[in-house]
Write an enzyme that holds these catalytic residues in place. Structure first.
Site, PDB file in Angstrom:
ATOM      1  N   ASP A  27       0.876  -1.161   0.000  1.00  0.00           N
ATOM      2  CA  ASP A  27       0.000   0.000   0.000  1.00  0.00           C
ATOM      3  C   ASP A  27       0.920   1.220   0.000  1.00  0.00           C
ATOM      4  O   ASP A  27       2.110   1.110   0.317  1.00  0.00           O
ATOM      5  CB  ASP A  27      -0.869  -0.044   1.269  1.00  0.00           C
ATOM      6  CG  ASP A  27      -1.724   1.181   1.410  1.00  0.00           C
ATOM      7  OD1 ASP A  27      -2.296   1.627   0.404  1.00  0.00           O
ATOM      8  OD2 ASP A  27      -1.825   1.709   2.547  1.00  0.00           O
ATOM      9  N   LEU A  28       0.394   2.378  -0.385  1.00  0.00           N
ATOM     10  CA  LEU A  28       1.242   3.583  -0.454  1.00  0.00           C
ATOM     11  C   LEU A  28       1.029   4.507   0.749  1.00  0.00           C
ATOM     12  O   LEU A  28       1.959   4.724   1.541  1.00  0.00           O
ATOM     13  CB  LEU A  28       0.933   4.336  -1.756  1.00  0.00           C
ATOM     14  CG  LEU A  28       1.660   5.659  -1.952  1.00  0.00           C
ATOM     15  CD1 LEU A  28       3.150   5.428  -2.187  1.00  0.00           C
ATOM     16  CD2 LEU A  28       1.068   6.417  -3.140  1.00  0.00           C
ATOM     17  N   ASP A  29      -0.203   5.029   0.865  1.00  0.00           N
ATOM     18  CA  ASP A  29      -0.486   6.025   1.905  1.00  0.00           C
ATOM     19  C   ASP A  29      -0.420   5.382   3.292  1.00  0.00           C
ATOM     20  O   ASP A  29      -1.219   4.499   3.604  1.00  0.00           O
ATOM     21  CB  ASP A  29      -1.893   6.615   1.697  1.00  0.00           C
ATOM     22  CG  ASP A  29      -2.017   7.366   0.375  1.00  0.00           C
ATOM     23  OD1 ASP A  29      -1.077   8.092   0.019  1.00  0.00           O
ATOM     24  OD2 ASP A  29      -3.052   7.206  -0.296  1.00  0.00           O
ATOM     25  N   THR A  35       1.422  10.007   3.929  1.00  0.00           N
ATOM     26  CA  THR A  35       0.351  10.774   3.297  1.00  0.00           C
ATOM     27  C   THR A  35      -1.013  10.453   3.908  1.00  0.00           C
ATOM     28  O   THR A  35      -1.966  11.208   3.700  1.00  0.00           O
ATOM     29  CB  THR A  35       0.318  10.485   1.777  1.00  0.00           C
ATOM     30  OG1 THR A  35       0.681   9.121   1.580  1.00  0.00           O
ATOM     31  CG2 THR A  35       1.278  11.380   1.016  1.00  0.00           C
ATOM     32  N   LYS A  63      -9.331   4.999   5.936  1.00  0.00           N
ATOM     33  CA  LYS A  63      -8.038   4.550   5.400  1.00  0.00           C
ATOM     34  C   LYS A  63      -8.234   3.425   4.385  1.00  0.00           C
ATOM     35  O   LYS A  63      -8.943   2.450   4.662  1.00  0.00           O
ATOM     36  CB  LYS A  63      -7.137   4.054   6.532  1.00  0.00           C
ATOM     37  CG  LYS A  63      -6.543   5.181   7.363  1.00  0.00           C
ATOM     38  CD  LYS A  63      -5.557   4.613   8.375  1.00  0.00           C
ATOM     39  CE  LYS A  63      -4.990   5.706   9.260  1.00  0.00           C
ATOM     40  NZ  LYS A  63      -4.171   5.165  10.342  1.00  0.00           N
ATOM     41  N   SER A 134      -2.406   0.689  -4.407  1.00  0.00           N
ATOM     42  CA  SER A 134      -3.003   1.811  -3.669  1.00  0.00           C
ATOM     43  C   SER A 134      -4.352   2.178  -4.253  1.00  0.00           C
ATOM     44  O   SER A 134      -4.566   2.043  -5.459  1.00  0.00           O
ATOM     45  CB  SER A 134      -2.068   3.021  -3.757  1.00  0.00           C
ATOM     46  OG  SER A 134      -2.713   4.180  -3.262  1.00  0.00           O
ATOM     47  N   ALA A 135      -5.244   2.670  -3.392  1.00  0.00           N
ATOM     48  CA  ALA A 135      -6.556   3.143  -3.860  1.00  0.00           C
ATOM     49  C   ALA A 135      -6.477   4.564  -4.375  1.00  0.00           C
ATOM     50  O   ALA A 135      -7.455   5.107  -4.880  1.00  0.00           O
ATOM     51  CB  ALA A 135      -7.550   3.078  -2.708  1.00  0.00           C
ATOM     52  N   LYS A 165     -10.835  -1.530  -1.939  1.00  0.00           N
ATOM     53  CA  LYS A 165     -10.614  -2.292  -0.710  1.00  0.00           C
ATOM     54  C   LYS A 165     -11.825  -2.083   0.201  1.00  0.00           C
ATOM     55  O   LYS A 165     -12.353  -0.981   0.218  1.00  0.00           O
ATOM     56  CB  LYS A 165      -9.348  -1.786   0.000  1.00  0.00           C
ATOM     57  CG  LYS A 165      -8.085  -1.895  -0.867  1.00  0.00           C
ATOM     58  CD  LYS A 165      -6.937  -1.121  -0.258  1.00  0.00           C
ATOM     59  CE  LYS A 165      -5.770  -1.040  -1.225  1.00  0.00           C
ATOM     60  NZ  LYS A 165      -4.638  -0.226  -0.741  1.00  0.00           N
ATOM     61  N   GLU A 189       0.020  -3.322   4.515  1.00  0.00           N
ATOM     62  CA  GLU A 189      -1.075  -2.356   4.636  1.00  0.00           C
ATOM     63  C   GLU A 189      -1.126  -1.700   6.016  1.00  0.00           C
ATOM     64  O   GLU A 189      -0.733  -2.319   7.000  1.00  0.00           O
ATOM     65  CB  GLU A 189      -2.410  -3.099   4.471  1.00  0.00           C
ATOM     66  CG  GLU A 189      -2.977  -3.113   3.087  1.00  0.00           C
ATOM     67  CD  GLU A 189      -3.571  -1.769   2.660  1.00  0.00           C
ATOM     68  OE1 GLU A 189      -3.681  -0.863   3.515  1.00  0.00           O
ATOM     69  OE2 GLU A 189      -3.889  -1.621   1.480  1.00  0.00           O
ATOM     70  N   ASP A 190      -1.671  -0.490   6.060  1.00  0.00           N
ATOM     71  CA  ASP A 190      -1.896   0.168   7.357  1.00  0.00           C
ATOM     72  C   ASP A 190      -3.390   0.314   7.657  1.00  0.00           C
ATOM     73  O   ASP A 190      -3.742   0.963   8.644  1.00  0.00           O
ATOM     74  CB  ASP A 190      -1.242   1.560   7.381  1.00  0.00           C
ATOM     75  CG  ASP A 190      -1.966   2.542   6.464  1.00  0.00           C
ATOM     76  OD1 ASP A 190      -2.416   2.117   5.386  1.00  0.00           O
ATOM     77  OD2 ASP A 190      -2.087   3.717   6.839  1.00  0.00           O
TER      78      ASP A 190
HETATM   79  C1  BG6 Z   1      -5.977   5.485  -0.076  1.00  0.00           C
HETATM   80  C2  BG6 Z   1      -6.082   6.255   1.211  1.00  0.00           C
HETATM   81  O1  BG6 Z   1      -4.662   5.068  -0.270  1.00  0.00           O
HETATM   82  O2  BG6 Z   1      -6.389   6.286  -1.178  1.00  0.00           O
HETATM   83  C3  BG6 Z   1      -7.469   6.840   1.379  1.00  0.00           C
HETATM   84  O3  BG6 Z   1      -5.784   5.382   2.293  1.00  0.00           O
HETATM   85  C4  BG6 Z   1      -7.843   7.662   0.155  1.00  0.00           C
HETATM   86  O4  BG6 Z   1      -7.489   7.637   2.544  1.00  0.00           O
HETATM   87  C5  BG6 Z   1      -7.717   6.790  -1.096  1.00  0.00           C
HETATM   88  O5  BG6 Z   1      -9.180   8.133   0.263  1.00  0.00           O
HETATM   89  C6  BG6 Z   1      -8.030   7.561  -2.375  1.00  0.00           C
HETATM   90  O6  BG6 Z   1      -7.049   8.543  -2.558  1.00  0.00           O
HETATM   91  P1  BG6 Z   1      -7.131   9.730  -3.612  1.00  0.00           P
HETATM   92  O7  BG6 Z   1      -5.750  10.332  -3.567  1.00  0.00           O
HETATM   93  O8  BG6 Z   1      -7.453   9.120  -4.940  1.00  0.00           O
HETATM   94  O9  BG6 Z   1      -8.189  10.661  -3.130  1.00  0.00           O
HETATM   95 MG    MG Z   2      -2.838   3.091   3.588  1.00  0.00          MG
END
Ligand code: BG6
Ligand code: MG
Length: 243
Positions: A27-29, A35, A63, A134-135, A165, A189-190
């Site tokens: 996962d990224l964020d 972030t 998240k 990542s989402a 997810k 993942e977090d």
């Molecule tokens: C996920 C985050 O990685 O991405 C979420 O954990 C976030 O908090 C989701 O809503 C979507 O991100 P973005 O940058 O497309 O708004």
């Molecule tokens: Mg995350």
């Protein structure tokens, strides 16, 4: 039903043969960089403008969840029920994203979380394939700012994922591209939604956070600095033997 507890970090040295997986999907964020905190700050500000308190507890549910789904969860926490037309939902999501992108515009490689660079190097040295699952539609921009765009074999395009997810699609998409089976993958993942997604993809789930929120993880560390290739591979190996 009694849930099995996650294996906690510092599980001790491995005896016997280690089974090596084929790929690790990050996962990224909140895993590669912090972030996740910027998402929280941007949502909290939008919530305040709408008269909805976005506290850390609600944030745990956001998240890993897509932008629009996060907004729906926030609106569902309003003191009075609110009905928001589709076009307004889009505007509110865009407002949050504008704030978020301004917060991340100045991140640099110094914002890569502790332990991540050495983990990536060590996994690469062991011959594993690496991907980002990542989402976030901002993932390519964040990776570029961190100068990590070339560090991964594949970055899942969040815009192409139909079910976010906790659905496993994000992780299965990465495994499919890398031509490996779920069982040969480790996901990191977090978020609770992310851990569920990894496990539903049949993968070994490494959690970063507390037992409070990530009890379901197969292996858990309190923060990224405790991530260590050999400990992760040892825990994966024990998981493979048990399953
Ligand atoms: C996920 C985050 O990685 O991405 C979420 O954990 C976030 O908090 C989701 O809503 C979507 O991100 P973005 O940058 O497309 O708004
Ligand atoms: Mg995350």
């Amino acid at each position: 039903m009694v849930q099995p507890e996650p294996e906690l970090a510092a599980a001790g040295s491995e005896s016997g043969l280690i089974t090596i997986p084929q790929a690790v999907i990050f996962d990224l964020d909140g895993v590669i960089t912090d972030t996740a905190e910027f998402h929280f700050l941007a949502w909290r500000q939008l919530g305040a403008e709408l008269g909805i308190e976005v506290d850390r507890m609600l944030n745990e549910q956001l998240k890993g969840v897509s932008r629009l789904q996060s907004l729906e969860l926030i609106l569902a926490a309003a003191p009075e029920p609110v009905i928001v037309p589709e076009a307004v939902l889009e505007q509110l999501a865009a407002r949050k994203n504008a704030r978020y992108t301004s917060l991340i515009s100045s991140i640099t490689p110094k914002d890569i979380l502790p332990g991540i660079c050495s983990l990536l190097d060590d996994l690469r040295a062991a011959g594993l394939k690496l991907a980002i699952g990542s989402a976030s539609r901002n993932a390519p921009f964040v990776l570029e700012r961190l100068e990590l765009a070339g560090a991964f074999d594949y970055v899942v395009d969040a815009g192409r994922i139909k079910r976010g997810k906790p659905d496993p699609e994000t992780f299965l998409d990465a495994a499919d591209y890398l031509k490996v089976s779920g069982r040969e993958c480790i996901g990191i993942e977090d978020s609770a939604a992310g851990i569920e997604a990894i496990q539903r993809a049949g993968m070994f789930a490494v959690g970063i956070g507390s037992t409070h929120t990530l009890m379901q993880a197969d292996y858990l560390v309190p923060s990224t600095q405790y991530l260590n290739r050999d400990d992760i591979l040892g825990a994966y190996s024990r998981w493979i033997r048990r399953s």
